[in-house]
Design a protein around this motif. Sequence first.
Motif, PDB file in Angstrom:
ATOM      1  N   GLY A   1       0.667  -1.086  -0.074  1.00 34.50           N
ATOM      2  CA  GLY A   1      -0.024   0.045  -0.034  1.00 34.50           C
ATOM      3  C   GLY A   1       0.863   1.293  -0.058  1.00 34.50           C
ATOM      4  O   GLY A   1       0.529   2.352  -0.644  1.00 34.50           O
TER       5      GLY A   1
ATOM      6  N   SER B   1       2.573   1.934  -3.416  1.00 35.71           N
ATOM      7  CA  SER B   1       1.346   2.444  -4.254  1.00 35.71           C
ATOM      8  C   SER B   1       1.175   3.655  -3.969  1.00 35.71           C
ATOM      9  O   SER B   1       0.971   4.610  -5.049  1.00 35.71           O
ATOM     10  CB  SER B   1       0.173   1.343  -4.096  1.00 35.71           C
ATOM     11  N   PHE B   2       1.053   4.315  -3.030  1.00 33.67           N
ATOM     12  CA  PHE B   2       0.947   5.613  -2.388  1.00 33.67           C
ATOM     13  C   PHE B   2       1.806   6.396  -2.854  1.00 33.67           C
ATOM     14  O   PHE B   2       1.672   7.479  -3.446  1.00 33.67           O
ATOM     15  CB  PHE B   2       0.461   5.597  -1.013  1.00 33.67           C
TER      16      PHE B   2
ATOM     17  N   ASP C   1       2.658   7.324  -6.552  1.00 36.86           N
ATOM     18  CA  ASP C   1       1.202   7.718  -7.262  1.00 36.86           C
ATOM     19  C   ASP C   1       1.934   9.260  -7.765  1.00 36.86           C
ATOM     20  O   ASP C   1       2.895   9.791  -7.424  1.00 36.86           O
ATOM     21  CB  ASP C   1       0.088   8.019  -6.492  1.00 36.86           C
TER      22      ASP C   1
ATOM     23  N   HIS D   1       3.922   2.229 -10.047  1.00 35.42           N
ATOM     24  CA  HIS D   1       2.779   2.415  -9.569  1.00 35.42           C
ATOM     25  C   HIS D   1       1.666   1.361 -10.375  1.00 35.42           C
ATOM     26  O   HIS D   1       0.850   0.963  -9.836  1.00 35.42           O
ATOM     27  CB  HIS D   1       2.306   3.747  -9.506  1.00 35.42           C
TER      28      HIS D   1
ATOM     29  N   ARG E   1      -4.922  -2.081  -0.529  1.00 38.94           N
ATOM     30  CA  ARG E   1      -5.874  -0.605  -0.594  1.00 38.94           C
ATOM     31  C   ARG E   1      -6.268   0.096   0.421  1.00 38.94           C
ATOM     32  O   ARG E   1      -6.505   1.007   0.156  1.00 38.94           O
ATOM     33  CB  ARG E   1      -7.158  -1.322  -1.641  1.00 38.94           C
TER      34      ARG E   1
ATOM     35  N   GLU F   1      -3.428   2.233   1.500  1.00 38.31           N
ATOM     36  CA  GLU F   1      -3.311   3.201   0.424  1.00 38.31           C
ATOM     37  C   GLU F   1      -4.572   4.305   0.662  1.00 38.31           C
ATOM     38  O   GLU F   1      -4.250   5.523   0.738  1.00 38.31           O
ATOM     39  CB  GLU F   1      -3.613   2.764  -0.859  1.00 38.31           C
TER      40      GLU F   1
ATOM     41  N   LYS G   1      -3.971   8.180   1.993  1.00 40.45           N
ATOM     42  CA  LYS G   1      -4.479   9.418   1.149  1.00 40.45           C
ATOM     43  C   LYS G   1      -5.112  10.516   1.689  1.00 40.45           C
ATOM     44  O   LYS G   1      -5.502  11.717   1.664  1.00 40.45           O
ATOM     45  CB  LYS G   1      -5.346   8.981   0.068  1.00 40.45           C
TER      46      LYS G   1
END
Lengths: 218, 291
Positions: free
Chosen positions: A35, A38-39, A42, A53, A106, A109, A113
């Motif tokens: 996670g 992925s964050f 971005d 990503h 997810r 992540e 955010k």
Amino acid sequence: MNQQMMELLADGIRETLYMTIVSTIIAYLAGIPLGVISFVTDKQGICKNRAVHFTVGIFINLVRSMPFLILLVAIIPFTRLLVGTTIGSTATIVPLVVAAAPYVARMVESSLKEVNPGVIEAAMSMGSSRFQIIYKVLLPEAKPSLLAGVLISMATILGYSAMAGFVGGGGLGAIAINYGYYRYQTDIMLITVALLVLIVQLFQEVGMRIVSRTDRRR
Amino acid sequence: MIRLEHITKEFSSKNKKITAVNDVSLHIKKGEIYGIIGFSGAGKSTLVRCINLLEIPTAGRVYFENKELTSAGEKELRTARQKMGMIFQQFNLLEQRSVLENICYPLEIEKMPKKERTARAKELLELVDMEEKANAYPSRLSGGQKQRTAIARALATNPEVLLCDEATSALDPIATRSILALLKKINEMLGVTIIIISHEMQVVEQICDRVAVMSNGMIQESGEVKEVFLNPKSKTARQLILPDKDEAGLDAGRVYRQMLIELPEDEEKKNLVREFFRRNKIYFKEGENGA
């Protein structure tokens, strides 16, 4: 209800808790880094990298889009390789982790955010390295949201673990299927369902209390 | 101390290219308080972010203490950033850390031992007058207290420069005044060079030595605050000093400025005049000037 049945259910509860908790822990060990990667890769991230990503995203979506029951059967060879057997609670942990880790990624992540980008900017202005930003700013600031995510993940994993009862997994799910379904013992079915509901309730209640106690924003 | 040479920053979205900062050159001297003023969208926040390279300029060079930052490696840049504190309009405190822990953050980054960290943080709390809030969390603080904490945090590493991005824009007039007084004190006591971004002339007028007026990504005029204030050449500067655009408004502006010069060195009275004109948006007709 006789003594034997009680013992059976007690074992079921133990096994279910064992599967759920161990799977959640391992799923987070894999899901948090996934996670975070992925964050931070971005578009607005601190280590923007489209290729990484994109690849991580594809991998997560791929596993996430597979129905759990199919995944469970599909990775049987992998499970056997890892734990030497495909039945019982320990064997169930393998597909549970495989299914839950991308889900957890997810969740992580989306928690990250929520962290105010201004705070990340402030940390950068103070000369923090990227790694310091991740473990001193992002993760601690997202902690309440991450913990709330753990509770949601646990409930999902618990549900999955019950499904695993169909293909030789242990726990309350297996009892519900073997006694309640195949042997038409409706009372057993109802009791296991009630126990599952109770466990989820307990996790949620106790968990949310811990979350709100640790959140410094209120 | 800080030299910007021909800084340009462009942002490109799908089909548009926006030039936020257009060929700006500035020289900020050690120990001064430098204001950059302009309406929102003028590019001042982008410009200040180019100084510590939170935004990487599309073209141009940034020098800090004669070192070129635009060509520095990541490690060098991080070291330079530790010598440049920054505070923000929205404070940007770590919400899960107490006031004391927030101030300790930049020291943790520097890997200062815990004992020294706490001692240093306590010194700073005293400087910004927040000792009794050491263990409070940001959600329990007022705007002014949050900005005081942010200032203490920005000063923790003994920076040479303090960048203030609209630092008082989210505060009420009283808190604004006390934060500006604090900045002035820091400048005088510690000799920290301060760069202030604002859209309020009042802020610049109160504490800055020199000012640059920005619009459309360019510097329209710059100089000593008194000069620019009394004799604004650019349209933007005139609009900022007195918001009313028409002729009558400009006349009122002249009266207002004259009154401020003629008043003795009495900040309180001056402030009263300022308040009065601003609140009432007074217009003077031709010939009535000086009445």
